[in-house]
Motif scaffolding. Structure first.
Motif, short mmCIF file in Angstrom:
data_model
loop_
_atom_site.label_atom_id
_atom_site.label_comp_id
_atom_site.label_asym_id
_atom_site.label_seq_id
_atom_site.Cartn_x
_atom_site.Cartn_y
_atom_site.Cartn_z
N ARG A 4 20.77 -16.67 -51.68
CA ARG A 4 21.30 -17.94 -50.98
C ARG A 4 22.04 -18.93 -51.90
N LYS A 5 23.36 -19.38 -51.79
CA LYS A 5 24.05 -20.00 -52.51
C LYS A 5 24.10 -21.34 -52.08
N PRO A 6 23.40 -22.53 -52.93
CA PRO A 6 23.65 -23.67 -52.33
C PRO A 6 24.80 -24.38 -52.78
N PHE A 7 25.25 -25.18 -52.04
CA PHE A 7 26.80 -26.03 -52.29
C PHE A 7 26.64 -27.25 -51.59
N TYR A 8 27.82 -27.95 -51.60
CA TYR A 8 28.04 -29.50 -51.16
C TYR A 8 29.34 -29.30 -50.47
N ALA A 9 29.28 -29.68 -49.43
CA ALA A 9 30.38 -30.01 -48.46
C ALA A 9 30.88 -31.54 -48.00
N ASP A 10 32.11 -31.94 -48.97
CA ASP A 10 32.66 -33.06 -48.79
C ASP A 10 33.25 -33.28 -47.54
N THR A 11 33.07 -33.98 -46.55
CA THR A 11 33.78 -34.19 -45.45
C THR A 11 34.34 -35.63 -45.04
N SER A 12 34.38 -36.40 -46.25
CA SER A 12 34.75 -37.65 -45.91
C SER A 12 36.22 -37.84 -45.70
N SER A 13 36.96 -36.81 -45.86
CA SER A 13 38.31 -37.06 -45.40
C SER A 13 38.67 -36.58 -44.37
N CYS A 14 37.70 -35.85 -43.50
CA CYS A 14 38.05 -35.16 -42.40
C CYS A 14 38.57 -36.06 -41.05
N SER A 15 38.22 -37.50 -40.99
CA SER A 15 38.53 -38.40 -40.06
C SER A 15 40.04 -38.32 -39.94
N THR A 16 40.57 -38.44 -41.22
CA THR A 16 42.30 -38.37 -40.97
C THR A 16 42.64 -37.04 -40.15
N VAL A 17 41.95 -36.07 -39.74
CA VAL A 17 42.43 -35.10 -39.15
C VAL A 17 41.94 -34.92 -37.77
N GLY A 18 41.08 -36.01 -37.61
CA GLY A 18 40.53 -36.00 -36.18
C GLY A 18 39.06 -35.28 -36.02
N ALA A 19 38.71 -35.10 -37.29
CA ALA A 19 37.33 -34.22 -37.43
C ALA A 19 36.25 -35.27 -38.02
N GLY A 20 36.29 -36.47 -37.49
CA GLY A 20 35.20 -37.26 -38.11
C GLY A 20 33.95 -36.84 -37.68
N LYS A 21 33.77 -36.23 -36.73
CA LYS A 21 32.21 -35.93 -36.28
C LYS A 21 31.75 -34.55 -36.97
N LEU A 22 32.69 -34.06 -37.90
CA LEU A 22 32.31 -32.45 -38.42
C LEU A 22 31.00 -32.54 -39.12
N ARG A 23 30.71 -33.59 -39.86
CA ARG A 23 29.53 -33.63 -40.48
C ARG A 23 28.43 -33.61 -39.52
N SER A 24 28.45 -34.20 -38.47
CA SER A 24 27.39 -34.05 -37.31
C SER A 24 27.23 -32.80 -36.83
N ALA A 25 28.35 -32.31 -36.64
CA ALA A 25 28.13 -30.85 -36.35
C ALA A 25 27.63 -29.85 -37.25
N LEU A 26 27.89 -29.97 -38.43
CA LEU A 26 27.25 -29.05 -39.45
C LEU A 26 25.79 -29.70 -39.48
N SER A 27 25.25 -30.72 -39.50
CA SER A 27 23.91 -31.40 -39.72
C SER A 27 23.14 -30.93 -38.30
N GLU A 28 23.77 -30.56 -37.19
CA GLU A 28 23.01 -30.33 -36.09
C GLU A 28 21.94 -29.14 -36.08
N THR A 29 20.82 -29.54 -35.31
CA THR A 29 19.81 -28.35 -35.49
C THR A 29 19.55 -27.65 -33.88
N GLU A 30 20.57 -28.22 -33.11
CA GLU A 30 20.38 -27.69 -31.72
C GLU A 30 21.90 -27.53 -31.30
N LEU A 31 22.25 -26.28 -30.65
CA LEU A 31 23.61 -26.12 -30.24
C LEU A 31 24.02 -27.11 -29.06
N SER A 32 23.04 -27.47 -28.18
CA SER A 32 23.42 -28.46 -27.23
C SER A 32 24.04 -29.70 -27.67
#
Length: 222
Positions: free
Chosen positions: A137-165
Motif C-alpha cells: 500500500r502506497k499512501p499519497f496525497y492528491a491535490d485537485t484544487s486546480s481542476c476547476s480550470t479544466v472543467g473537472a471541479g467535481k473530480l474530488r467528489s468522484a475520487l471520494s465516492e464510495t458508490e458507483l451510482s
C-alpha cells in the motif's frame, strides 16, 4: 619606633596603573554578563514568537486576508496498490506487459519516477496486498484544487465516492448547472472510465491517471 615607610615615585605610579587595569577588567566582566543576559532574553522571545506563529490546529485555516479556507480544499489522502517504481516509462510498460493481471493497471509519473499502480482506495484497508505479488500500500496525497480550470471541479467528489451510482450522477447535468465544453469533457471522461470498469478502485485510478497526465490539474505528492 618609626612605622612610616617611604615609597619611591616609580612604586606609586606602578600601584596606580595596577589599580586602573583591575578597574577596567571589572567593568568589562560586568559588561559581558549584561550582554549575555540580554542575548538569552532575545532568544527566548524568538522562541515565543515562533510558537505564536504556528498554524492553528483546527479544521480550517485562516489566511492573512479574506475568508477562511475550508479543510475540503486540502489535498485528498488516498492509498494505491503499488507494484513497482521505475526510472523510465519504457521499463514500467515492459513490466506491465509481462503480467496479464496488470491489464488494467496504470503508470503515473510523479517527481520523475514512474509508479505502476493497479488500484486506488480512500481507506488503507481497501487495498489488498500480498507478499506473493510483491505489492504494498502506497499512501499519497492528491491535490485537485486546480481542476476547476479544466472543467473537472467535481473530480474530488468522484475520487471520494464510495458508490458507483453517485459517480454516475456526475455525468448528468444538474438543474441550473452550467454546461460548457470543459465540463462536458469531464462527463465524457467519467462515462468512458465507468464503462471500462465498474470497480471503484480502478475508476479512481483511471481518473487520477487522466487528470495527472493529460490535463495536469492533479498534483500528487507523498
Amino acid at each position: 619606633m618609626n612605622f612610616k615607610k617611604k615609597y619611591s615615585k616609580v612604586t606609586v605610579a606602578a600601584a596606580m596603573l595596577h589599580g586602573v587595569i583591575i578597574g577596567i577588567a571589572a567593568v568589562a566582566i560586568v559588561g559581558f554578563i549584561i550582554v549575555g543576559t540580554n542575548g538569552q532574553g532575545k532568544g527566548k522571545a524568538g522562541e515565543q514568537e515562533l510558537v505564536a506563529t504556528d498554524p492553528p490546529a483546527s479544521s480550517e485555516t485562516t489566511p492573512a486576508s479574506g475568508p477562511a479556507i475550508s479543510s475540503d480544499e486540502a489535498p485528498l489522502k488516498l492509498f494505491a496498490k503499488q507494484h513497482g517504481v521505475f526510472s523510465s516509462v519504457q521499463s514500467a510498460q515492459e513490466f506491465i506487459a509481462q503480467d496479464a493481471s496488470l491489464a488494467k493497471a496504470d503508470i503515473l509519473e510523479i517527481e520523475g519516477q514512474f509508479y505502476v499502480w493497479s488500484a486506488v482506495g480512500i481507506r488503507e484497508d481497501e487495498i489488498e496486498v500480498s507478499e506473493y505479488e510483491m505489492t504494498f500500500r502506497k499512501p499519497f496525497y492528491a491535490d485537485t484544487s486546480s481542476c476547476s480550470t479544466v472543467g473537472a471541479g467535481k473530480l474530488r467528489s468522484a475520487l471520494s465516492e464510495t458508490e458507483l451510482s453517485k459517480i454516475k450522477s456526475l455525468t448528468t447535468v444538474a438543474e441550473g448547472e452550467a454546461d460548457d465544453e470543459k465540463i462536458t469533457d469531464f462527463r465524457k471522461n467519467v462515462v468512458a472510465i465507468i464503462t471500462f470498469s465498474s470497480d471503484l478502485q480502478i475508476v479512481r485510478l483511471k481518473l487520477l491517471a487522466n487528470y495527472t497526465h493529460k490535463d495536469g490539474c492533479v498534483k500528487i505528492n507523498f
